[in-house]
Design an enzyme around this catalytic site. Structure first.
Site: not given
Length: 623
Positions: A403, A480
């Site tokens: 990030k 996920r």
């Protein structure tokens, strides 16, 4: 009764090394050792008096002891449990409530101060109430005056007479009309109470569909009580007789929620803090039957769950490691051993179950993953079995897809376990409420997403526990992957319904903003249940489409699927990915809470705990 303690090094050593540190500590009845220290991290089953001196050390709970001595994890608490420790001195305590010191930064965690407020409905006349703060909730229009300068509303005029006409004067001078957001508080003399306040509620015809009005009233009470150091407060809703019984109950519950949560401030990481003074809250004119009292009791328990979720989300990643989150789960089970059990799966056990997706995410971290399974079993017969699954990334760096850049929010990625926080908060509340007839399984795959030479790389193929293969095209779509194995685990529990929660996609924040969670489910009945639960809990969800054709973007040339599609429809594509790991015969919903789980000014919100509790309790009523 003696207590078995376990000392171990800052970095998790091998089992053989760990067992060498096992020792027996003094019995609970003995005085604390002279060398006791409060700087050791303490797991929930060991009281502060038994903390030995450790240099950045840790005292483990009984489940860890069992794991070391027998090579397996044992259940803690409950009729199925095998831990036999005296928990009377730590009942209700949590790991985050213990004095702790982090390995990185040596950050000490102070014991949190949680509001303890007795809430009750009152049948007294307001004139006979004695306390510190009386608050009047006033609808817009009720504060209008007749030609003689008196309030047109007879109830408000009687209350004004009680304080010698002060309310009339204040309303004129400050142009108070009852509009939402207006408030004013003043000292009074010669009454049974010390201060009086007016809080605007807005138009009365809007409260039927807006529980936020009542929660805001409660928050105003909490703010005023804190400013005046009030120990007791009472609230009167002027013209409450015009409200339906259902609205009155909603008002009572939401006012209590606002006062409880408004009185809480997370100051564990500040060098100086003050304790909340408010201890008693009385509600006038909103009913006083047994159903209302039961609802208020449930509200208080629900708020304790929300506060736990807030604490978990606020805790920095150098404090809230996956192992500490596992200890939190053990604390919940220990405090409610009659109905709750806890099972923690270590990395080796997850490998045996084939959890390649989850373990792929955790591979780069030096802090081992902890797969948490809390089970609430009611005392009577079980007619419904539910599973609630939460994403538990205690820190998300993004992995090799690091990030970076403006808006990446890497400094806030401690809240990437907001789904797990909601799950554990709901577990704490449900264990205290004890709904009959419904079994609830709380599942969290806790880990960190970091970077190292042995970590997951873009292009790797992971194999989930249902055999499906996943080509990783973005290591920052890790949530996920952990949820995939957690959902397969929940499916194998043979439950009737599954709900998962996750701070899953920035796309959902773009679509719905910071106040509304996204709901994805192919099941209309479950969608309706969750919508009703969220309304009753005072939270907002919006059902989003699950366009099956979008799954084309997840297809891989060399695996069953990739883990991300394009930017367009990102939250929808994420839900379609999760759908591949759920039995199509089990009603399932995915809740993306990336937006409302955090507010920049106040931190963690505890969002979704109320919805989950209301959803579970509804099944109790249906049982």
């Amino acid at each position: 009764m003696g207590v078995l303690g376990l000392l171990f090094c800052p970095r998790p050593p091998h089992r053989s090394s760990l067992a060498a540190f096992v020792r027996y500590l003094p019995a609970l009845s003995q005085p604390a050792p002279a060398t006791a220290s409060a700087t050791a991290i303490a797991c929930p089953s060991f009281p502060p008096s038994l903390r030995p001196v450790l240099d950045n050390g840790l005292i483990c709970g009984p489940a860890v002891v069992a794991n070391v001595l027998s090579g397996r994890r044992t259940l803690l608490g409950g009729r199925k449990g095998s831990a036999t420790l005296d928990l009377t001195r730590t009942r209700g305590a949590s790991t985050l409530a213990k004095a702790m010191v982090s390995e990185v930064g040596l950050t000490k965690t102070a014991t949190p101060v949680v509001p303890e407020i007795a809430v009750k409905s009152s049948g007294l006349e307001v004139a006979n109430w004695g306390g510190d703060l009386l608050v009047l909730g006033v609808f817009e229009g009720c504060a209008t005056k007749s030609e003689d300068g008196k309030f047109s509303n007879s109830e408000l005029e009687a209350l004004d007479a009680l304080v010698g006409g002060l309310l009339s004067v204040v309303a004129s001078e400050e142009e108070f009309t009852g509009k939402s957001g207006q408030s004013t508080f003043h000292r009074v003399i010669g009454c049974g109470f010390k201060r009086v306040g007016l809080v605007g509620l807005g138009k009365s015809d809007k409260v039927e569909t807006n529980s936020k009005v009542w929660r805001s009233l409660g928050e105003s009470i909490a703010t005023a009580a804190a400013a005046a150091h009030s120990g007791s407060a009472a609230v009167v809703v002027v013209d409450a007789g015009s409200l339906s019984d259902a609205v009155k109950k909603t008002a009572a519950s939401m006012i209590a929620t606002g006062v409880m949560l408004g009185s809480f401030e997370d100051m564990r990481f500040k060098s100086d803090f003050k304790k909340p003074q408010l201890k008693d809250l009385e509600l006038f004119g909103l009913g006083s039957d047994a159903d209302l009292e039961a609802q208020l009791a449930q509200t208080i328990q629900q708020c304790t769950g929300v506060i736990l979720a807030k604490q978990l989300v606020n805790a920095p990643p150098n404090v809230l490691l996956p192992s500490v989150m596992a200890c939190e789960a053990e604390a919940i089970a220990a405090a409610h051993g009659d109905v709750m059990t806890c099972k923690i799966l270590e990395k080796e056990e997850c490998e045996k179950l084939g959890m390649g997706a989850y373990l792929g995410v955790s591979a780069a971290s030096t802090n081992p993953p902890k797969f948490i399974h809390l089970c609430y079993s009611p005392l009577g017969a079980v007619t419904t079995k539910l599973a609630i699954v939460g994403k538990g990334l205690t820190f998300d760096s993004g992995g090799y897809n690091l990030k970076t850049g403006p808006g990446c929010m890497i400094e806030l990625m401690k809240f990437d376990m907001g789904g797990a926080a909601a799950v554990l908060g709901a577990a704490k509340a449900i264990a205290a409420i004890k709904p009959e007839g419904v079994e609830v399984n709380f599942v969290v795959a806790a880990c960190e997403n970091m970077i190292s030479g042995g970590g997951m790389r873009p292009g790797d193929i992971l194999t989930a526990s249902n055999g499906k293969t996943i080509e990783v095209n973005n290591t920052d779509a890790e949530g996920r992957l952990t949820l995939a194995d957690a959902l397969v685990y929940a499916n194998n529990l043979k439950v009737d319904k599954i709900v998962d929660l996750a701070t899953l996609t920035g796309a959902c924040i773009i679509a719905l903003g910071n106040d509304i969670g996204g709901m994805f489910t192919p099941n209309d009945e479950l969608a309706q249940e969750l919508t009703e639960a969220s309304k009753k809990g005072g939270e907002k969800f919006w059902r989003m489409p699950m366009e099956d054709s979008y799954f084309e973007m997840l297809k891989s040339n060399i695996a069953d699927m990739v883990n991300t599609g394009g930017r367009a429809g990102g939250s929808i594509i994420a839900s379609l990915f999760l759908k591949q790991f759920v039995d199509e015969n089990i009603p399932w919903a995915h809740l993306d809470i990336a937006g409302p789980v955090w507010k920049d000014k106040t931190g963690g919100t505890g969002f979704a705990v109320a919805t989950l509790v209301e959803w579970v309790v509804k099944h109790k009523k249906l049982s």
